[in-house]
Design a protein around this motif. Structure first.
Motif, mmCIF file in Angstrom:
data_model
loop_
_atom_site.group_PDB
_atom_site.id
_atom_site.type_symbol
_atom_site.label_atom_id
_atom_site.label_comp_id
_atom_site.label_asym_id
_atom_site.label_seq_id
_atom_site.Cartn_x
_atom_site.Cartn_y
_atom_site.Cartn_z
ATOM 1 N N TYR B 24 0.848 -1.412 -0.122
ATOM 2 C CA TYR B 24 -0.099 -0.140 -0.060
ATOM 3 C C TYR B 24 0.905 1.192 -0.297
ATOM 4 O O TYR B 24 0.621 2.253 -0.725
ATOM 5 N N LEU B 25 2.043 1.290 0.934
ATOM 6 C CA LEU B 25 2.792 2.403 0.950
ATOM 7 C C LEU B 25 3.478 2.871 -0.397
ATOM 8 O O LEU B 25 3.495 3.669 -1.120
ATOM 9 N N ARG B 57 -7.978 11.000 3.569
ATOM 10 C CA ARG B 57 -7.470 10.758 4.760
ATOM 11 C C ARG B 57 -5.961 10.124 5.298
ATOM 12 O O ARG B 57 -5.365 9.852 4.150
ATOM 13 N N PRO B 58 -5.610 10.329 6.629
ATOM 14 C CA PRO B 58 -4.276 9.892 6.619
ATOM 15 C C PRO B 58 -4.037 8.521 6.110
ATOM 16 O O PRO B 58 -4.833 7.730 6.319
ATOM 17 N N GLN B 62 -6.087 4.905 6.256
ATOM 18 C CA GLN B 62 -6.568 4.139 4.865
ATOM 19 C C GLN B 62 -6.411 2.930 4.959
ATOM 20 O O GLN B 62 -7.075 1.857 4.845
ATOM 21 N N ILE B 63 -4.902 2.642 5.426
ATOM 22 C CA ILE B 63 -4.564 1.151 5.530
ATOM 23 C C ILE B 63 -5.491 0.635 6.583
ATOM 24 O O ILE B 63 -5.963 -0.682 6.181
ATOM 25 N N ASP B 272 -4.877 1.653 -10.367
ATOM 26 C CA ASP B 272 -5.975 1.124 -9.545
ATOM 27 C C ASP B 272 -5.784 0.534 -8.352
ATOM 28 O O ASP B 272 -5.672 -0.682 -8.110
ATOM 29 N N TYR B 273 -5.573 1.449 -7.183
ATOM 30 C CA TYR B 273 -4.693 0.712 -5.972
ATOM 31 C C TYR B 273 -5.782 -0.367 -5.341
ATOM 32 O O TYR B 273 -5.020 -1.662 -5.391
ATOM 33 N N PRO B 274 -6.863 -0.333 -5.350
ATOM 34 C CA PRO B 274 -7.633 -1.558 -4.740
ATOM 35 C C PRO B 274 -7.311 -2.775 -5.636
ATOM 36 O O PRO B 274 -7.145 -3.959 -5.006
#
Lengths: 329, 307
Positions: B24-25, B57-58, B62-63, B272-274
């Motif tokens: 994620y990072l 959001r921070p 999010q994570i 597409d992050y997800p």
């Protein structure tokens, strides 16, 4: 007639550096029911002699000469015919029991496989005979050990298991290639006693290959001394120990520590073991290190001299040169 | 053994969690945005979209909420790039495809590779060995992106016997070329590993014992040598298997099979992050699982290994 006759056996390895003559022109008989010990230092060709008899030489090795078992030539026999002789007529056990059993298979599966293959026994019958054999080599808790993997047993136990496995088909000859070298001293003597018992109980003829003269003295009937791929001397164990004829045997025996003789320094044989690479030496392989020989020894291969049950190959020890035990024969 | 497996599964959970956090990072740190197009969006529109997907959001939040939704609802979120589709949707559509041709390619490469390796080992330094080694070196030199065009050229354009692409629910003609193209180089590696480990095993003392016991050649190979010779192969197969069933971009692109590999690459390009996260987690879980399977197989093959 001898059970196993070896005539002019030679083993040559072809290597990248040229041919290596590991065994040169050796002849000997193995008589029914005897224990014959082949002694010699590393590289003297004793193990390769055994491998040649079993047809188990490495791929780059070539054996010439003759090996007759019960009058039938077995040297150069086709692999499938040889496989039928192995274990059922001539069996062999090896130096290192820690590695000579398959670590991935249960002892039961390795042992029954041999019996089922050679004698076509049922699983149950094979199992029964295997356990009986394990008991007869004095393996403690035979039934439990039988179901275990090799790594669950100690070295001595594994050598007992190897011996039991090799005896399953009641072979007439057992070749034991340094069977005690990898074991500690107390276990060594137990294994030697076991070999003697086996000879008594099953009448198995034993070819014992070793560099341990103590072991030879303790159990063999006859000794064959090898050096540089040749036979130096053959004879009854007691006679050879009491009065060696060949200079090599004599110096070898002097180098063994003994309890009944006090020496400040243990003598060693000067020089190095022969390099087996290259052409076969024209003379006696021991000549470069021999204290007795002279120039002629470098140029002539000595004939075999015989006297009674003894024989030797040395130019300086011809028949009737006055050696006590030999003289007057 | 059972306790070992349970312990390993429990260790797998923090492993996957670490994987989630790091990937994620990485995605967020990487330049570019899912909503960056040819023409930049007006700032207030962008802010609206980001707020809708929680990107304002921070990072930690999010994570945390991402993980929370997965654990509670098994919800991997919506895809950013494919409108109105969830990540679960896309994975469920693409994964069966890659699983099918990947698994078949795995079977082919193991069967052919192991056979070639054994033949080469037991006929060492004969023409059969040279042939088998030759085939595997040749196959190694043909990665799937070279194999695929060659196959299409031969079977579609010249011979006209196979369709050049498509999936059609995985009918046989559509499977042949993807499976061959994917399996070739793996097959070559497996053949080489099998050959060298078989040669090593055949030199072992216990093989000499088996010969001295009068066992025939075939029996020695299959009853004594095969199992130990498979140890290095098995350790290679764990990660390989995961790599194969999670698909290959090249195969999906070239044969238009619609597998997950294609989605993965598109997801990375589109930010597409997800979807990136979903496929990464899938691959991660499979990797953890099959590493465990390999370790269990190890213990089964070699009785000296106990956990």
């Amino acid at each position: 007639m001898a059970l196993l006759q070896t005539r002019n056996l030679s083993v040559t390895f072809s290597t990248a550096d040229g041919p290596v003559h590991a065994v040169n022109d050796i002849s000997f008989n193995l008589c029914r029911g005897e224990i014959l010990a082949i002694v010699g230092e590393s590289g003297s060709g004793k193990s390769q002699t055994a491998f040649a008899i079993m047809g188990l030489l490495a791929r780059n090795a070539h054996a010439a000469g003759s090996v007759r078992f019960g009058g039938k030539e077995i040297l150069g026999l086709h692999e499938t015919s040889m496989a039928r002789i192995r274990a059922s007529d001539i069996a062999m056990i090896f130096q290192n029991p820690m590695t000579s059993l398959n670590p991935y298979k249960r002892i039961s599966s390795q042992m029954t496989e041999v019996l089922r293959l050679h004698q076509g026994l049922s699983r149950r019958e094979a199992r029964f005979q295997c356990i009986e054999m394990l008991k007869s080599v004095n393996l403690a808790d035979a039934e439990i050990r039988f179901e275990q993997f090799p790594h669950e047993c100690s070295g001595g136990m594994r050598q007992r298991i190897m011996i039991a496995m090799s005896l399953l088909c009641r072979p007439r000859i057992l070749i034991a290639d340094e069977p005690t070298t990898a074991l500690d001293v107390t276990i060594q003597s137990q294994i030697v006693e076991l070999l003697k018992t086996i000879r008594q109980v099953y009448g198995t003829t034993i070819l014992l290959i070793t560099h341990d003269l103590g072991l030879v003295a303790g159990c063999s009937d006859r000794v064959m001394v090898m050096y540089g791929g040749r036979v130096m001397e053959t004879g009854p164990t007691e006679e050879i120990f009491a009065a060696p004829v060949h200079p090599y045997t004599a110096t070898l025996l002097e180098a063994v520590p003994r309890l009944d003789r006090e020496v400040s320094e243990l003598p060693s044989i000067p020089g190095n073991p022969p390099n087996m690479l290259g052409p076969i030496p024209e003379g006696c392989p021991f000549s470069p290190r021999c204290q007795v020989g002279d120039q002629t020894c470098f140029t002539r291969i000595p004939e075999v001299s015989r006297s009674g049950q003894r024989s030797w190959a040395c130019l300086k020890r011809d028949k009737g040169t006055g050696h006590e035990t030999v003289a007057g024969n | 053994m059972a306790s070992y497996i349970i312990r390993r599964i429990l260790i797998g959970i923090p492993t996957i969690l670490a994987l989630v956090v790091f990937s994620y990072l990485l995605i967020v740190v990487a330049p570019g945005s899912p909503f960056a197009g040819e023409r930049p969006l007006p700032p207030d529109v962008l802010a609206n979209i980001e707020a809708r997907y929680g990107l304002d959001r921070p990072l930690a939040e999010q994570i945390a909420s991402y993980v929370w939704r997965i654990v509670m609802d098994f919800d991997f979120g919506p895809s950013f790039a494919y409108q109105d589709r969830t990540v679960t949707d896309i994975v469920l559509q693409g994964f069966p495809v890659t699983l099918t041709y990947g698994f078949l390619a795995f079977l082919v490469s193991v069967l052919v590779g192991v056979t070639l390796g054994i033949v080469a080992a037991i006929r060492k330094n004969t023409w059969l060995d040279y042939l088998a080694v030759g085939i595997s070196i040749g196959a190694q030199a043909l990665p799937n992106f070279v194999m695929a065009p060659i196959l299409v050229l031969v079977f579609t354009l010249w011979l006209g016997v196979l369709p050049g692409g498509g999936w059609q629910g995985g009918q046989l003609p559509y499977l042949v070329m993807p499976v061959i193209a994917l399996s070739t180089s793996f097959m070559a590696s497996i053949a080489r590993i099998t050959r060298s480990s078989m040669l090593e095993v055949l030199n072992a003392d216990f093989i000499l014992t088996a010969r001295a016991m009068g066992l025939g050649f075939g029996r020695i190979i299959f009853s004594h040598a095969l199992k130990p010779a498979m140890l290095p192969v098995v350790s290679y197969l764990g990660p390989t298997f995961v790599g194969m069933i999670t698909g290959s971009v090249v195969i999906d692109m070239y044969f238009s099979t619609g597998g997950i590999g294609q989605f993965f690459v598109n997801a990375a390009i589109n930010r597409d992050y997800p979807l990136i996260m979903g496929i990464t987690i899938l691959t991660g879980c499979l990797t953890v699982t099959f590493n465990l399977v390999v370790d269990v197989l190890y213990a089964w093959i070699d009785p000296r290994i106990r956990y």
